[in-house]
Write a protein that holds these residues in place. Sequence first.
Motif, PDB file in Angstrom:
ATOM      1  N   ALA A  56       0.837  -1.206   0.000  1.00 54.26           N
ATOM      2  CA  ALA A  56       0.000   0.000   0.000  1.00 54.26           C
ATOM      3  C   ALA A  56       0.871   1.256   0.000  1.00 54.26           C
ATOM      4  CB  ALA A  56      -0.911  -0.014   1.219  1.00 54.26           C
ATOM      5  N   TYR A  60       0.836   4.488  -2.687  1.00 51.57           N
ATOM      6  CA  TYR A  60       0.240   5.765  -2.296  1.00 51.57           C
ATOM      7  C   TYR A  60       1.269   6.848  -1.991  1.00 51.57           C
ATOM      8  CZ  TYR A  60      -4.223   3.243  -1.766  1.00 51.57           C
ATOM      9  OH  TYR A  60      -5.351   2.515  -1.990  1.00 51.57           O
ATOM     10  N   TRP A  83     -11.043   5.005  -2.303  1.00 48.40           N
ATOM     11  CA  TRP A  83      -9.789   4.307  -2.049  1.00 48.40           C
ATOM     12  C   TRP A  83      -9.706   3.890  -0.583  1.00 48.40           C
ATOM     13  CZ3 TRP A  83      -5.587   5.759   1.129  1.00 48.40           C
ATOM     14  CH2 TRP A  83      -5.812   6.941   1.861  1.00 48.40           C
ATOM     15  N   ILE A  85      -7.360   0.901   2.275  1.00 54.85           N
ATOM     16  CA  ILE A  85      -6.360  -0.156   2.419  1.00 54.85           C
ATOM     17  C   ILE A  85      -7.112  -1.463   2.609  1.00 54.85           C
ATOM     18  CG2 ILE A  85      -4.649  -1.104   4.013  1.00 54.85           C
ATOM     19  CD1 ILE A  85      -3.554   1.671   4.362  1.00 54.85           C
ATOM     20  N   PRO A 282      -3.096  -1.960  -1.338  1.00 54.09           N
ATOM     21  CA  PRO A 282      -3.937  -0.836  -1.777  1.00 54.09           C
ATOM     22  C   PRO A 282      -5.257  -1.328  -2.373  1.00 54.09           C
ATOM     23  CG  PRO A 282      -2.215  -1.285  -3.387  1.00 54.09           C
ATOM     24  CD  PRO A 282      -1.984  -2.226  -2.246  1.00 54.09           C
TER      25      PRO A 282
END
Length: 931
Positions: A56, A60, A83, A85, A282
Motif C-alpha cells: 500500500a 500511495y 480508495w 487499504i 492498496p
Amino acid sequence: IPVFILAGLLVHCVFLVSIFDIYFSSPLVHGMTPQQTPLPPPAKRLVLFVADGLRADSLYELNSNGTPRAPYLRSVLENNGSWGISHTRVPTESRPGHVALIAGFYEDVSAVAKGWKENPVEFDSVFNESKYTWSWGSPDILPMFAKGATGDHVYTFCYTAESEDFGAQDAAKLDMWVFDHVKSFFNSSRSNQTLFSALHEDKVVLFLHLLGIDTNGHAHRPNSWEYKENIKKVDEGIKEIASMIENFYGNDGKTAFILTSDHGMTDWGSHGAGHPSETLTPLIVWGAGVNYPQKVTSQFFEDNFLKEWKLEDLKRLDVNQADIAPLMASLIGVPFPLNSVGTLPLEYLNNSGHFKAESIFTNAVQILEQFKVKMSQKKETTLSFLFTPFKPLSDSEQINFLKKTRLYIQQQKYDEAVSLCKTLINLALEGLSYYHTYDRLFLGLSIAMGFVGWTTYVILVIIKTHTNLTKTVQTNNQESTVLFYSFAFVGMVIAFFLLIQTCPWTYYVYCLLPVPVWYAVVRELPVIQDLATNLLSLRIAQSIGFFLVCTLGIEILVFSFFYRSALTIGLLVFAGWPVITQLWVQAKTTALIWTLLCVLLAIFPLMPVVGREPNISLVIAAGLLTLLISCFSLASLCKSENNYRNNEDLKIHFYQALSIALSTYVVSSTHDSLKNKQGLPVLNQIISWMTLVSSSVLPLLSPTFLFRRLFSVLLSLMSTYLLLSTGYEALFPLVLSGLMFVWINMEQEALQHYGLSLKQKLSVFNFAYATDITQFRQLHLDDVRRSFFFVFFIVTAFFGTGNIASVNSFDPASVYCFLTVFSPFMMGGLLVLKVVIPFVLVSCAFEAIQVTTQLSSKSLFLIVLVISDIMALHFFFLVKDYGSWLDIGTSISHYVLVMSLTIFMMLMNGLAQLLTTKRLELPRRTKHHST
C-alpha cells in the motif's frame, strides 16, 4: 526390539497426523443455495487489476520530489473513485490472497499440506458466478479459478512458467505481456462476431494479473529503483487499458474498475507472514456504481500513513481482503460466492439506500446459509443429549433477525436494516468458528493421554533393560489376564460410544490409542514398585535435584523454539560445565578451549535471522578461514610419520581444499554478476552443482581415523554450505564443528572422571574397527547429560542461524549460485540441505562419542526419545490455528519438528555411521618400473 520400534513409529505417526485433524480440517461447507440481490446492478462488466506483491505505501506515497509514484491512479482516487487499504490475512502468499479476493474466504488451513497450489477443496468464486471471465497473467494463479468453474466460461491466457526469473534483466516485461495481450484481444474481437457479442453481455469479468512487481520485489527488494519503476509502468498500462475499454464500449458508463494487490512484501523482499508491510495492500475502485471521492476534515487511523501520503482530506475506506469479493458480486449483480465470509463494504457503493440494504441483507443470508449447513452437520454426528448449540443464533433468533430486517426494508428504515444485518453477519461468523472447533478439547485430551502413557512406558523400558536399578520380577499370570480383559472392556466401551455418534474413523484411532499404551505401562507395575523402593533408599535431595535439573534443561529447550536467546543461556551454562564438575582439574587446556568455543557459539543465536542483510564479505572470510585451517592440517599431514596410505590421501585432502577455494570464488563472482544484472554465469552454475555432488562422495574416500575422517566430512560439507550462504551464517559450521571436536575430547575426560573406563588414545582411534571392540556398558546418570547435550546441539544447529520455521526467513538469494528461475521444489530442497548440514556435523560427532565411550546407540536413542516426547507434549498444546500465518506456521513446524526429531535422528545416525565407518577404495594404477 523391532516390535518396539514399529510400535514407536506407529504411535508417533498418529501423534503427528492428529494435529492436522484436530486443528487443520477444512472449514468449508457445501450445499448452500446461491443468494442474489433482487435489484438491477449498476455495472455490466468489471475489470479487476491485481498487482501481485504491491505494498500500500509503495503505491500511495509520493516520490522524494513530491510527485505521485503512480500519477494516473492518484488522479483517479482524487477525482473519480474511492480508495482505502485492504487488510489481508496471513499466509500472505499469492494463492490465498487471490482466493480471498475472488472467492471471499481466507485460506483454508487444510491447504497447509497442499503447498498452496491448485484447489485443495472445491470452492465457488465471482468468476464462476459470472457469465464470462477472461483472464491474463501467471500460470500459477489463473488455472485454479478456471478449474473450479462449472462449464467453460472462464478463459485463461498465461505466459510460460520459465518467464518468472529472479535474475533476469527486468521482470516488468511480464506486465507488458499482459497489457499487450489484452489490447490485441480487444482488437481481434472487432472482427470476431461471437467474441464481440460475448463481450457485450452482462456480468462479464476481465482479470489482469500483474506479476512483475512481485518478481522485482523478490529480486531487488521493494525499495529498489526496479520495483518503483515497475509501479510506474503498471500505472501507465492501467491508464491505457482503462481508456481503451471505455472507448470500446462507447463510454456507456457501465464498467467498474478495481485495482488491488494479493499481498505486500517485507523490506527484504519476502512475504508469507503477518508484518504490516505484507498485510496492507492498496484498494482503488472507480467507474460504474462506485462512490466519488468524499472530502473530510479529519479522520482517525492508528497508523500515520495519511499524513505521509498527503491524503488526509480524502476519506479512506479500509476493508478486509475478503470483502472485495462481495463488492465485485454486488457491482455486476451476480450471486455472492457460496463460501464467502466477506462483508459488503457499503461505503464504496454509489447507490440508493434501498439497493444497499437489499445487498447487505443478501450478504447476511448467504453467510447464515453456511452457518445452518455447519450446524446441521454437527448435529447429525453428536448424540442429542450431548449437543450444545450456539446460543446467540438459535432457530428462533435467526427467524427473528430475518423478519425484523425485512420489516425495516419495507418501512424504508434502511440504516436500521443495515446495522441489523451487520450484527447477524458477525454472529453467523462466530457460530461458524464455534462449530468448526466443537470436538477439539475432547480429541486433544485423548492424544495427551496417549503421549503421557507412551513416555512413561519408554522410561520404564530404559530402566528395566539398560540399568541395574531393578531386579527382574516374576509376574503373576492370573493378575495379567484380569488386567488384559479389563483394558479390552474399556476399549470396547469407547468404540461403542464413537459408533453411535457415527464419528470419522480417525477419531477411533485417537481415542483407542491410549488403551494399549496404558495397558503396557500398568503391566510393568512390579518394576515401578521396585524402582520406588530403590529411589527411596537413595538420598532424597539428590533425586529431587536431578529431577529439577532435567526439567529445567527441557524447559530451556522448549523456550529456545520461541526465543533463540535461550540457546545462548544454555551454551553459557555449558561453558561452565567443566568448572562445576571439577573436570578442568585434569584437563586444563581442553576445558579452556571448550569454554571459549561455547561462548563463541553463544553469539550466533543473538544475531538477527539470516537473509535480512546479505553480507558476502563474511562468506568469503569464512571460505578463506576454512582454507587456512585445511592448509595447516595438510602441512601437518605431510610432516607426520609415514603411517598414511601413500599419496592418495593427500590428493583427496588437496581436492577438498581446492573445492573450498572454488566455492569462495563462485559466491563472490555470482554476487557481482547478479548485482550487474548479467544473470547467473553458466560456469558458476556447473561448478556449484559439481561441488554439491562431489561433497557427498569425497569424505568416503578419506581414511577412517577418527579426527581425519571428521575433518574430511567438515571440509566437504563446508564447500556446499558456502555456496548456500549469504551472510554471517557461513561461519556457523566452523565454530560448531570446532566445539564438536573438543566435545569428543571432553567426553573422554568425563569417562575417566567418573571411573567408567580408561581413556583411549583418540589420535589413532579408527572408526572401521570400532564396532568390533566395543563392549557395551550399562547406563550411568552421566549418560542422560550426554544425550541432553546431543539434543541441545541438534536444536542449536537448527536455530543457531535463524528460524526456518518461518516462511518469511526463506531468502531466495541463498540459492542463487545454483539457480535463479523460480522453482519452489528445487529451491526448497536446497534450503533443506542448508539446514541439514549443521545437523550432520553434530550427528557425526555424536557417533564418535558413542563409539569412544562404549555406549550402545539404542539406549542413548531411548533417552533422546523421552526428551523429545516431553517437548512434543508442550508443543501439542501450543499449536495455533488462528492469528498470523507466521504464528500458525511456526506452531505447526515446532510440533512437527520435535515429533520428527527422533525419526530424523535415526536417519541422521544412519548417515553418520555411513560417513564415519564406510570407505570407498579407489582402483589403484600399478606402476611399471622400467628395468
